[in-house]
Design a protein around this motif. Structure first.
Motif, short mmCIF file in Angstrom:
data_model
loop_
_atom_site.label_atom_id
_atom_site.label_comp_id
_atom_site.label_asym_id
_atom_site.label_seq_id
_atom_site.Cartn_x
_atom_site.Cartn_y
_atom_site.Cartn_z
N SER A 94 1.47 97.73 58.02
CA SER A 94 1.19 96.72 56.90
C SER A 94 2.88 95.89 57.10
O SER A 94 2.71 94.46 57.15
CB SER A 94 1.39 97.25 55.67
OG SER A 94 0.15 97.94 55.35
N LEU B 137 -4.97 91.73 44.37
CA LEU B 137 -5.87 91.86 45.64
C LEU B 137 -7.07 90.68 45.26
O LEU B 137 -7.46 90.08 46.06
CB LEU B 137 -6.48 93.27 45.59
CG LEU B 137 -7.28 93.57 46.97
CD1 LEU B 137 -6.64 92.96 48.36
CD2 LEU B 137 -7.61 94.99 47.11
N VAL C 262 -13.20 91.27 55.61
CA VAL C 262 -11.94 91.89 54.90
C VAL C 262 -12.58 92.39 53.47
O VAL C 262 -12.29 93.68 52.83
CB VAL C 262 -10.69 91.19 54.83
CG1 VAL C 262 -9.63 91.88 53.91
CG2 VAL C 262 -10.19 91.06 56.28
N HIS C 263 -13.08 91.28 52.84
CA HIS C 263 -13.77 91.73 51.42
C HIS C 263 -14.83 92.86 51.42
O HIS C 263 -14.49 93.47 50.58
CB HIS C 263 -14.35 90.49 51.04
CG HIS C 263 -14.58 90.35 49.48
ND1 HIS C 263 -15.26 89.55 48.67
CD2 HIS C 263 -14.46 91.71 48.69
CE1 HIS C 263 -15.50 89.95 47.38
NE2 HIS C 263 -14.92 90.98 47.30
N GLU D 220 -3.65 98.23 49.74
CA GLU D 220 -3.63 96.91 49.11
C GLU D 220 -2.77 95.87 49.68
O GLU D 220 -2.89 94.77 49.98
CB GLU D 220 -3.21 97.18 47.58
CG GLU D 220 -3.02 95.98 46.82
CD GLU D 220 -2.17 96.15 45.55
OE1 GLU D 220 -2.01 94.95 44.85
OE2 GLU D 220 -1.82 97.26 45.16
N THR E 170 -1.74 95.96 52.83
CA THR E 170 -2.08 95.40 54.04
C THR E 170 -3.25 94.22 53.78
O THR E 170 -3.35 93.26 54.44
CB THR E 170 -2.96 96.54 54.72
OG1 THR E 170 -2.14 97.96 54.50
CG2 THR E 170 -3.08 96.09 56.42
N MET E 171 -4.16 94.67 52.78
CA MET E 171 -5.27 93.60 52.66
C MET E 171 -4.62 92.35 52.23
O MET E 171 -5.08 91.09 52.35
CB MET E 171 -6.01 94.24 51.64
CG MET E 171 -6.93 95.53 52.06
SD MET E 171 -8.02 95.11 53.18
CE MET E 171 -7.24 95.46 54.77
N TYR F 145 -14.69 95.40 53.82
CA TYR F 145 -14.05 96.43 54.08
C TYR F 145 -13.55 97.07 52.87
O TYR F 145 -13.50 98.13 52.45
CB TYR F 145 -12.89 96.19 54.86
CG TYR F 145 -11.79 97.45 55.13
CD1 TYR F 145 -12.26 98.32 56.26
CD2 TYR F 145 -10.90 97.73 54.51
CE1 TYR F 145 -11.57 99.43 56.47
CE2 TYR F 145 -10.08 98.55 54.80
CZ TYR F 145 -10.32 99.64 55.87
OH TYR F 145 -9.57 100.61 55.97
N ILE F 146 -12.92 96.37 51.91
CA ILE F 146 -12.38 96.53 50.46
C ILE F 146 -13.22 97.18 49.64
O ILE F 146 -12.85 98.15 49.02
CB ILE F 146 -11.62 95.20 49.77
CG1 ILE F 146 -10.55 94.86 50.51
CG2 ILE F 146 -11.04 95.62 48.26
CD1 ILE F 146 -9.89 93.41 50.10
#
Length: 535
Positions: free
Chosen positions: A209, A278, A263-264, A241, A243-244, A266-267
């Protein structure tokens, strides 16, 4: 005796089960009446809950500790730790000084939270004094303290001190490596950060991160996504969080909508907690990538009670940038209905919306509301007002507004006025403003080009050429603008007349073909119009 012990046990259990300050207050009051408030384990549990609990009150803990006849040594650590996590971290130094004055000595648990507070308030002088105290008290090479010191120096952007301490430490752990890595990343020195990262024999989610965030902060967004991809391929650390948020920021700046959507997903698939920050990052990413509908979907999916002003700002700014001017103003009014206090960014987004929507009256109302809400207008707010007036053609009003401002004129203000003057053909004022801009920013290439354009529009070609020569004489070079196209998850950068792209031959071939087709269409349309007119 048995009854007394049973009563003490009952009160201890009650204190242990407190879940709010109101419950603690009632139990504490009962203990005071019984003369047991300073006895153990009651005193330590009262301090622990009020100072360290998320629903506690560290000020209450501090008052309680200050009034104890024989305060325990750990009690000072509790309160220092509590203030380090509070909204008033500067109070840790006051508690520390009082601790010393009452004869208590700091231990290895005292300093890390002091350094955390000093990092938060960025007080270099106090940080240096505390480092000296660490050396004097014999905790110089305590691992926990050294890691905190490296983190503090990294926060101060003091790479030399952080690195010196890192190199001299006799024992290091993963936290040590992460601290120096994060320090370099915070300083924007991604080259050194990457060297540390590559040297690490062990990495965790914090390591990855920090590296992703370092690349984002230095504007190297492609590299940030590349590191994130490596993290996913390694599979040893799951993104969190932090990292995202960094990855979504990279996607937003690159306009990489498909990556952002991945990415969304993945979350959601990993069931990461959809925290306010986030969700705000998701809204910002979708808005900047052109998918305002997805941004609105994330915003509407959040409970109002769990939102904050940053999330509302992201949505208001997103709507405004997509031309939904009235909708952004309506959202501002809805925000007020929910008692969410706007901040300076809220007004900045709204003023920008009014600028693009030509809403002069609404802009003046918002500017007045800005002052009434207790927010001091900054140069950006004044620049927005100048832009509102200039775009609406009220360039004289904009010039008068600048002249009467209580703050110093900036390039963005004059730049907005210059554009307004050019667009509305107020060339005499444009020349005056253009000269002011060059005097204010003599090394900005755009300022010379702007004034040269004014002369060219006014057919003063000699003056336009002289501006180009003046620019060359001062060694000011025009920076080429560029465009970025995201295709299949990869960014492609182009500048004018660029032939460095590996597909440039095919690209120019397609452009030539499109141009030929357009010429044919125009020619056919003109022929049809001619025959039609003749008949």
């Amino acid at each position: 005796m048995l009854k007394s012990s049973s009563s003490l046990l009952t009160k201890s259990i009650l204190l242990h089960r407190c879940k709010s300050m109101s419950e603690l207050n009632k139990t504490h009051a009962l203990l005071i009446i019984l003369g047991l408030s300073e006895e153990e384990p009651f005193a330590s549990r009262t301090l622990a809950f009020s100072a360290l609990s998320s629903s506690g009150d560290v000020e209450y803990a501090y008052r309680f500790l200050s009034n104890l006849a024989n305060p325990p040594n750990f009690g000072w650590n509790y309160v220092i730790r509590g203030f380090s996590n509070s909204r008033t971290p500067e109070k840790t130094t006051r508690v520390y000084i009082q601790m010393l004055r009452t004869g208590f000595s700091p231990d290895h648990m005292t300093y890390p939270f002091l350094f955390k507070s000093i990092s938060r308030i960025s007080n270099r002088k106090v940080g240096g004094c505390l480092h000296s105290s660490v050396v004097k008290t014999g905790f110089e090479w305590d691992l926990f303290i050294c890691n905190s010191l490296i983190h503090m120096y990294g926060t101060f952007r003091d790479r030399a001190s952080a690195r010196k301490l890192f190199d001299e430490m006799p024992v290091k752990n993963l936290v040590t490596w992460n601290s120096i890595l994060d320090g370099y990343a915070k300083c924007g020195d991604v080259v050194s950060a990457r060297q540390v990262f590559d040297e690490m024999t062990e990495r965790d989610v914090v390591s990855w991160s920090s590296m992703v965030d370092g690349y984002v902060k230095s504007g190297e967004y492609d590299e940030a996504l590349e590191i994130f991809d490596q993290m996913m391929q390694m599979g040893s650390s799951k993104a969190n969080e932090v990292t995202m948020v960094s990855v979504l920021c990279a996607c937003a700046h690159l306009g990489a909508l498909n990556r952002g959507k991945a990415v969304h997903r993945y979350i959601l698939d990993e069931r990461l907690p959809l925290t306010v920050i986030l969700q705000t990052s998701l809204i910002d990413m979708y808005a900047k990538c052109g998918s305002i509908g997805d941004a609105w979907g994330v915003f509407c999916g959040a409970s109002v009670k769990e939102t904050d002003v940053l999330m509302w700002n992201a949505m208001i700014g997103g709507l405004a940038s997509h031309g939904f001017i009235r909708e952004s103003l309506q959202l501002y009014h809805k925000m007020q209905e929910y008692k969410i206090k706007p901040d300076e960014i809220t007004f900045l987004s709204l003023l920008a919306a009014c600028s693009h929507g030509g809403l002069v009256k609404e802009a003046w109302h918002l500017f007045a509301s800005l002052k009434e809400s207790g927010v001091e207008p900054k140069s950006e707010h004044y620049a927005c007002m100048v832009d509102v007036l200039s775009r609406a053609g009220l360039v004289k009003d904009a010039y008068d507004f600048i002249s009467q401002m209580p703050i110093k004129t900036t390039g963005s203000m004059l730049g907005a006025l210059l554009n307004g003057c050019i667009n509305h053909r107020k060339l005499e004022l444009a020349e005056t403003v253009g000269k002011m801009l060059i005097e204010l920013q003599p090394h900005n290439d755009g300022r010379y080009v702007g004034l040269a354009n004014v002369y060219a529009i006014n057919r003063q070609f000699g003056a336009a050429r002289s501006m180009r020569k003046a620019m060359e004489k001062k060694g000011v070079k025009k920076v080429a603008g560029h465009s970025i196209v995201d295709l299949n998850g990869k960014s492609h950068r182009f500048i004018a007349h660029d032939k460095t792209h590996f597909d440039s031959e095919q690209i120019y071939g397609v452009i030539h073909l499109l141009g030929t087709w357009m010429d044919l269409i125009v020619h056919n349309d003109e022929s049809e119009d001619y025959h039609c007119d003749r008949s």
